[in-house]
Write a protein that holds these residues in place. Structure first.
Motif, mmCIF file in Angstrom:
data_model
loop_
_atom_site.group_PDB
_atom_site.id
_atom_site.type_symbol
_atom_site.label_atom_id
_atom_site.label_comp_id
_atom_site.label_asym_id
_atom_site.label_seq_id
_atom_site.Cartn_x
_atom_site.Cartn_y
_atom_site.Cartn_z
ATOM 1 N N THR A 104 0.836 -1.212 0.000
ATOM 2 C CA THR A 104 0.000 0.000 0.000
ATOM 3 C C THR A 104 0.865 1.254 0.000
ATOM 4 O O THR A 104 0.581 2.215 -0.715
ATOM 5 C CB THR A 104 -0.940 0.032 1.224
ATOM 6 N N VAL A 135 -9.107 -6.079 -0.494
ATOM 7 C CA VAL A 135 -9.876 -4.878 -0.850
ATOM 8 C C VAL A 135 -9.036 -3.612 -0.690
ATOM 9 O O VAL A 135 -9.071 -2.714 -1.536
ATOM 10 C CB VAL A 135 -11.157 -4.780 0.012
ATOM 11 N N ASN A 139 -8.108 -0.974 -3.615
ATOM 12 C CA ASN A 139 -8.436 0.451 -3.491
ATOM 13 C C ASN A 139 -7.219 1.324 -3.753
ATOM 14 O O ASN A 139 -7.307 2.366 -4.420
ATOM 15 C CB ASN A 139 -8.999 0.739 -2.099
ATOM 16 N N CYS A 140 -6.072 0.908 -3.209
ATOM 17 C CA CYS A 140 -4.827 1.654 -3.422
ATOM 18 C C CYS A 140 -4.435 1.648 -4.896
ATOM 19 O O CYS A 140 -3.924 2.645 -5.425
ATOM 20 C CB CYS A 140 -3.692 1.052 -2.590
ATOM 21 N N ASP A 143 -6.639 4.099 -6.743
ATOM 22 C CA ASP A 143 -6.174 5.448 -6.429
ATOM 23 C C ASP A 143 -4.894 5.773 -7.200
ATOM 24 O O ASP A 143 -4.745 6.869 -7.746
ATOM 25 C CB ASP A 143 -5.937 5.568 -4.923
ATOM 26 N N PHE A 158 -11.582 -1.750 -10.575
ATOM 27 C CA PHE A 158 -12.826 -1.653 -9.802
ATOM 28 C C PHE A 158 -13.831 -2.709 -10.237
ATOM 29 O O PHE A 158 -14.443 -3.398 -9.404
ATOM 30 C CB PHE A 158 -13.428 -0.253 -9.955
ATOM 31 N N ARG A 164 -16.359 -5.010 -2.598
ATOM 32 C CA ARG A 164 -16.087 -3.572 -2.627
ATOM 33 C C ARG A 164 -16.599 -2.936 -1.347
ATOM 34 O O ARG A 164 -17.612 -3.380 -0.793
ATOM 35 C CB ARG A 164 -16.772 -2.894 -3.823
ATOM 36 N N ASP A 165 -15.912 -1.890 -0.902
ATOM 37 C CA ASP A 165 -16.420 -1.086 0.213
ATOM 38 C C ASP A 165 -16.621 0.340 -0.299
ATOM 39 O O ASP A 165 -16.411 0.637 -1.473
ATOM 40 C CB ASP A 165 -15.477 -1.154 1.426
ATOM 41 N N ILE A 167 -14.870 2.886 0.168
ATOM 42 C CA ILE A 167 -13.604 3.466 -0.309
ATOM 43 C C ILE A 167 -13.359 3.073 -1.769
ATOM 44 O O ILE A 167 -12.843 3.873 -2.556
ATOM 45 C CB ILE A 167 -12.433 3.031 0.590
ATOM 46 N N SER A 168 -13.753 1.853 -2.148
ATOM 47 C CA SER A 168 -13.614 1.412 -3.535
ATOM 48 C C SER A 168 -14.413 2.325 -4.457
ATOM 49 O O SER A 168 -13.914 2.792 -5.491
ATOM 50 C CB SER A 168 -14.094 -0.030 -3.694
ATOM 51 N N TRP A 169 -15.686 2.566 -4.080
ATOM 52 C CA TRP A 169 -16.551 3.422 -4.892
ATOM 53 C C TRP A 169 -15.988 4.845 -4.965
ATOM 54 O O TRP A 169 -15.921 5.450 -6.042
ATOM 55 C CB TRP A 169 -17.966 3.448 -4.312
ATOM 56 N N SER A 171 -12.964 5.827 -4.563
ATOM 57 C CA SER A 171 -11.693 5.863 -5.294
ATOM 58 C C SER A 171 -11.925 5.918 -6.797
ATOM 59 O O SER A 171 -11.250 6.662 -7.508
ATOM 60 C CB SER A 171 -10.838 4.635 -4.946
#
Length: 521
Positions: A104, A135, A139-140, A143, A158, A164-165, A167-169, A171
């Motif tokens: 990360t 996850v 996400n990283c 980003d 994605f 997904r959480d 943060i995924s959305w 990002s």
């Protein structure tokens, strides 16, 4: 010692930490850290990455936690190349393996440096370690791709995610919005079951930057829980398009609505005011900063220094700079830039020499740009300016930018060294940049070198097309040499093509605009 009622001082705690680190006793380090915080010693800690790195090197067998701590430290301090260098060193270590936290941090550094290819290679390592369904790592990666401008890659990651959480959305919305793909950003936003404040903020930020700022304001007024970041996006949008009085109106409304203002709020509005030399507004906002207790914030104070300097109030800027107990490189650069902006070359050089003596700060490309500018406004020998330029490359590892090249060209032109300046343009690899040939043409105007001027003007026209600057400069240089036939021919050519010299303009503060009473509330 503790059982006997004695308390160790900072010196003793430092040695205890060093001993625990040497022995690789992570649990003792954590206990000592807790004790340091509880005992109030945390305010006395000196955060020095160089010291941390020295301690790290002394550890016989550093754990992955030790590696990650140092890598993360470099990322958080903005030293992304050092962080990646350390990560690659960890990756080569045969006795220890990187973990999810290592990846990360490395992906974050790749995003900041826009190294999408290296980020993709790091992801291949993630797959090799069997962490591709993590996850947080996904996400990283989204980003990272977004910051590198690789929107389609971000969307692909994605869409391939199993879980997904929020943060995924957020990002993927950010990846689209920050790169101007507003339609795709809206698409993901409407697919999101429960958008949160960050979801709205990313959308507002994208619209304010690439779309209709009035639409961004409409979304702000309809969102459930706007925060300071929501308002800051609108504020930034207005400042970026030079609608400073609209920005001040938003700033005033934030105060009326008791919106929590942060360092960024004040720094962005001050940057807008500095751009139009609005001293009266700047002083009013300075009062607000003092009342909110942000007059010791390095970010805000740096913006204040910049604002006062650009408004010609160098003494005020200097007083603020000297009273600030802790300064970072941005603060130093703001003051150095302030001196340069007001033509005080001696102070630029003096402050630069002081900065060089500091242990934990190093001059950057902005610092040297101002130093080179100062050299052109002072009787500093050309060889001294060359020494600064060479030191920037050799001692600090800073690659010259086109702005550095232009500064050196102007410097050399003032000393009549236009032929050497032309060679330097090619040596630095900026031969395809019209702006550097403009600088050389301007230098020829100062030293009346007709031969180099003709060559430079031809390069400007080839690279930038027919424009008034090259012809006006050549007309002036021909006139200096008494070549009136060429002057007449050029002026006729310009008239036939509809070219004319651009009118000059300057910003002045509009005094008849009603100041907002809430500004000093």
């Amino acid at each position: 010692m503790l059982q006997s009622g004695f308390k160790p001082d900072g010196y003793g705690l430092t040695h205890l930490l060093r001993a625990s680190t040497h022995l690789g006793l992570d649990s003792y380090c954590q206990q000592l850290h807790s004790y340091i915080i509880k005992s109030g010693f945390v305010s006395h800690k000196i955060y020095s990455l160089s010291d941390a790195h020295r301690l790290f090197v002394e550890i016989p067998q550093p754990s992955v936690v030790s590696w990650n701590s140092l890598i993360s430290g470099y990322v958080q301090s903005g030293q992304y190349r050092e962080a990646l260098s350390l990560f690659l060193e960890l990756d080569r270590d045969t006795e220890i393996s990187a973990n999810a936290y290592s990846f990360t941090a490395a992906l974050a550094a790749c995003g900041q440096l826009r190294l999408s290819l290296l980020g993709a290679l790091i992801y291949s390592k993630i797959v090799k370690y069997g962490l591709e369904n993590d996850v947080v790592l996904a996400n990283c990666l989204i980003d990272m791709y977004g910051k590198c401008g690789s929107v389609e890659d971000a969307i692909r990651v994605f869409e391939e995610m199993i879980d997904r959480d929020i943060i995924s959305w957020n990002s993927v919305i950010a990846a689209c919005a920050r790169n101007g793909n507003l339609e795709q950003a809206f698409g993901f936003f409407y697919r999101l079951p429960k958008p949160d404040t960050i979801s709205y903020n990313e959308l507002i930020n994208g619209i304010a930057q690439f779309g209709d700022i009035e639409e961004a304001i409409s979304i702000l007024s309809s969102m459930p829980d706007p925060n300071s970041s929501s308002w800051n996006s609108i504020l930034t949008g207005y400042v970026n398009i030079n609608r400073i009085h609209d920005a001040l109106d938003i700033f005033s409304k934030m105060q009326v609505k008791n919106i929590q203002m942060d360092d960024y709020t004040f720094s962005i509005v001050l940057s807008g005011i500095a751009g139009v030399s609005g001293l009266t507004w700047g002083m009013l906002i300075h009062c607000s900063i003092v009342k909110q207790g942000l007059d010791t914030s390095v970010v805000v104070v740096s913006a204040l220094i910049d604002m006062y300097s650009k408004c010609g109030q160098v003494k005020n800027a200097e007083s603020i700079f000297r009273l600030l107990p802790k300064k970072n490189l941005v603060t130093w650069n703001a003051m150095i830039t302030g001196y340069a902006h007001n033509g005080d070359a001696a102070k630029v050089i003096q402050l630069f020499e002081q900065l060089k003596l500091l242990r934990d700060l190093r001059p950057d490309c902005v610092t040297f740009l101002n130093v080179l500018a100062a050299c052109s406004h002072n009787d500093i020998p050309l060889h001294k300016a060359n020494q600064y330029f060479e030191s920037m490359i050799r001692d600090y590892g800073i690659e010259p930018t086109v702005e550095h090249c232009c500064s050196m060209v102007r410097l050399m032109g003032q000393r009549g060294e236009v032929v050497k300046a032309g060679r330097m343009i090619y040596e630095l690899g900026f031969g395809s940049y019209g702006v550097v040939w403009r600088a050389l043409l301007g230098a020829c105007g100062a030293c009346k070198d007709l031969k180099v001027a003709k060559f430079s003007a031809a390069k400007v026209i080839v690279l930038e097309g027919h424009n008034d600057y090259a012809y006006v400069m050549m007309s002036n240089i021909f006139a200096c040499h008494g070549r009136w036939r060429e002057v007449s021919r050029l002026r006729k050519f310009m008239q036939d093509r509809g070219l004319r010299k651009e009118a000059g303009c300057s910003w002045i503060e509009v005094e008849n605009v009603s100041p907002y009473s809430s500004m000093v509330r």
